[in-house]
Design a protein around this motif. Structure first.
Motif, short mmCIF file in Angstrom:
data_model
loop_
_atom_site.label_atom_id
_atom_site.label_comp_id
_atom_site.label_asym_id
_atom_site.label_seq_id
_atom_site.Cartn_x
_atom_site.Cartn_y
_atom_site.Cartn_z
N PRO A 23 0.81 -1.22 0.00
CA PRO A 23 0.00 0.00 0.00
C PRO A 23 0.83 1.26 0.00
O PRO A 23 0.43 2.29 -0.56
N VAL A 26 1.80 1.90 -3.55
CA VAL A 26 0.63 2.33 -4.32
C VAL A 26 0.29 3.78 -4.03
O VAL A 26 -0.03 4.57 -4.93
N MET A 27 0.40 4.19 -2.77
CA MET A 27 0.08 5.56 -2.38
C MET A 27 1.06 6.57 -2.96
O MET A 27 0.67 7.64 -3.44
N SER A 69 -8.50 4.10 7.77
CA SER A 69 -8.27 3.83 6.35
C SER A 69 -7.00 4.52 5.89
O SER A 69 -6.75 5.70 6.20
N PHE A 71 -6.11 5.16 2.66
CA PHE A 71 -6.33 6.05 1.54
C PHE A 71 -7.43 7.09 1.80
O PHE A 71 -7.31 8.23 1.37
N SER A 261 -12.58 -1.27 -4.20
CA SER A 261 -11.61 -0.18 -4.23
C SER A 261 -10.49 -0.41 -3.23
O SER A 261 -9.32 -0.14 -3.52
N ARG A 265 -6.40 -0.88 -3.92
CA ARG A 265 -5.45 0.05 -3.31
C ARG A 265 -4.63 -0.58 -2.19
O ARG A 265 -3.80 0.09 -1.60
N ARG A 266 -4.91 -1.85 -1.86
CA ARG A 266 -4.26 -2.53 -0.74
C ARG A 266 -4.51 -1.77 0.57
O ARG A 266 -3.62 -1.61 1.39
N ASP A 267 -5.74 -1.28 0.73
CA ASP A 267 -6.11 -0.57 1.95
C ASP A 267 -6.48 -1.61 3.01
O ASP A 267 -7.66 -1.96 3.19
#
Length: 302
Positions: A23, A26-27, A69, A71, A261, A265-267
């Protein structure tokens, strides 16, 4: 219930951690350096040993905290609550539509066993069970939304939309899930009624001169309710957890769309929190169905 939830927490935690993807990477995007990624991982606590992360997460759950969370930058509980309304009403409406379709047809099909109506109902139930929900959703969108403009194509209304307008947006997805879910309820209703209609007390009730409608609806249906209630409860639980595809097709801002989602996003906190809430609802629905057995069949009390 406690054992089941503990296993769910553990399995979900392990699965989302061993899934490929970071994550933090990704962020920050593809241009981030290794040092930036390592710094963000340390800030998010992702650099800690897996066992330590699990103990910290489990301690949060004991306090009623599903985490923050990554994201959305808000508590997971708030994110789930904001998206609970579409999923809740979609489940309710779909279950109502499925029951309206399946129960009368299943009862009458069992009563007219072997007739043309019974064969047609069985064939339609098999067809409904075989139709993919995404395909049926696209067909209904093309027919009733794009071509005739009767229903909205997608969405859940604007920010200032009324309750009626938001429910109007749920009409097509509710029909899709209701039709697909009606197949299982219909087959269980028919099978349960067939088991009961051959019992001795049904012949006794008819021998006493009771009208056929009273024999079917009062004596037969009441004793056939336990399997029917079970499959309706399981269908409700499946609708809550399995409306991901339908919500995605109709762009509904529900829990299913949130989970998709979050996975992309690997959240981790959102994935874990959503699956934990869904599993909890699944267990509670099964528990409620078990309690309903006491009201439906007095023999269960003994």
């Amino acid at each position: 219930m406690i054992v089941v939830m503990f296993l769910v927490v553990t399995i979900v935690f392990v699965i989302v951690r061993v899934t490929p993807g970071d994550p933090a990477a990704v962020m920050l995007g593809p241009d981030a350096t290794a040092q930036d990624i390592a710094s963000l991982r340390a800030r998010l606590g992702l650099d800690q040993p897996l066992a330590l992360q699990y103990l910290y997460y489990f301690g949060q759950l004991l306090q009623g905290d599903l985490g923050q969370s990554i994201f959305l930058n808000e508590p997971v509980t708030a994110a789930l609550f904001e998206r609970a309304e579409p999923t809740f009403f979609l489940t309710v409406f779909s279950l109502i539509i499925a029951s309206i379709i399946a129960l009368p047809i299943g009862i009458y099909s069992a009563y007219r066993r072997g007739s043309l109506f019974d064969q047609a109902a069985t064939a339609l139930a098999m067809l409904a069970a075989s139709i993919p929900s995404f395909w049926l959703g696209l067909i209904l969108i093309q027919s009733f939304a794009v071509r005739h403009g009767i229903f909205p194509v997608s969405g859940y209304g604007g920010p200032g939309s009324s309750f009626v307008d938001r429910m109007y947006h749920l009409a097509l997805p509710s029909i899709v899930l209701g039709v697909v879910s009606s197949a299982l309820i219909l087959r269980f209703t028919r099978a349960s009624m067939l088991d009961v209609l051959g019992d001795d007390y049904i012949r006794t009730a008819r021998a006493k001169g009771l009208i056929e409608r009273k024999v079917i609806l009062k004596h037969a249906l009441k004793n056939a309710l336990i399997p029917i209630l079970t499959v309706i409860g399981l269908t409700a639980a499946v609708l809550i957890s399995g409306a991901v595809v339908t919500e995605t097709i109709f762009s509904l801002p529900g829990i299913g769309n949130l989970v998709v989602s979050a996975v992309l996003r690997r959240d981790y906190p959102v994935i874990q929190g959503a699956l934990l809430v869904i599993a909890g609802l699944y267990v509670l629905i099964n528990f409620a169905i078990d309690m309903l057995y006491l009201l439906v069949d007095p023999r269960v009390r003994y």
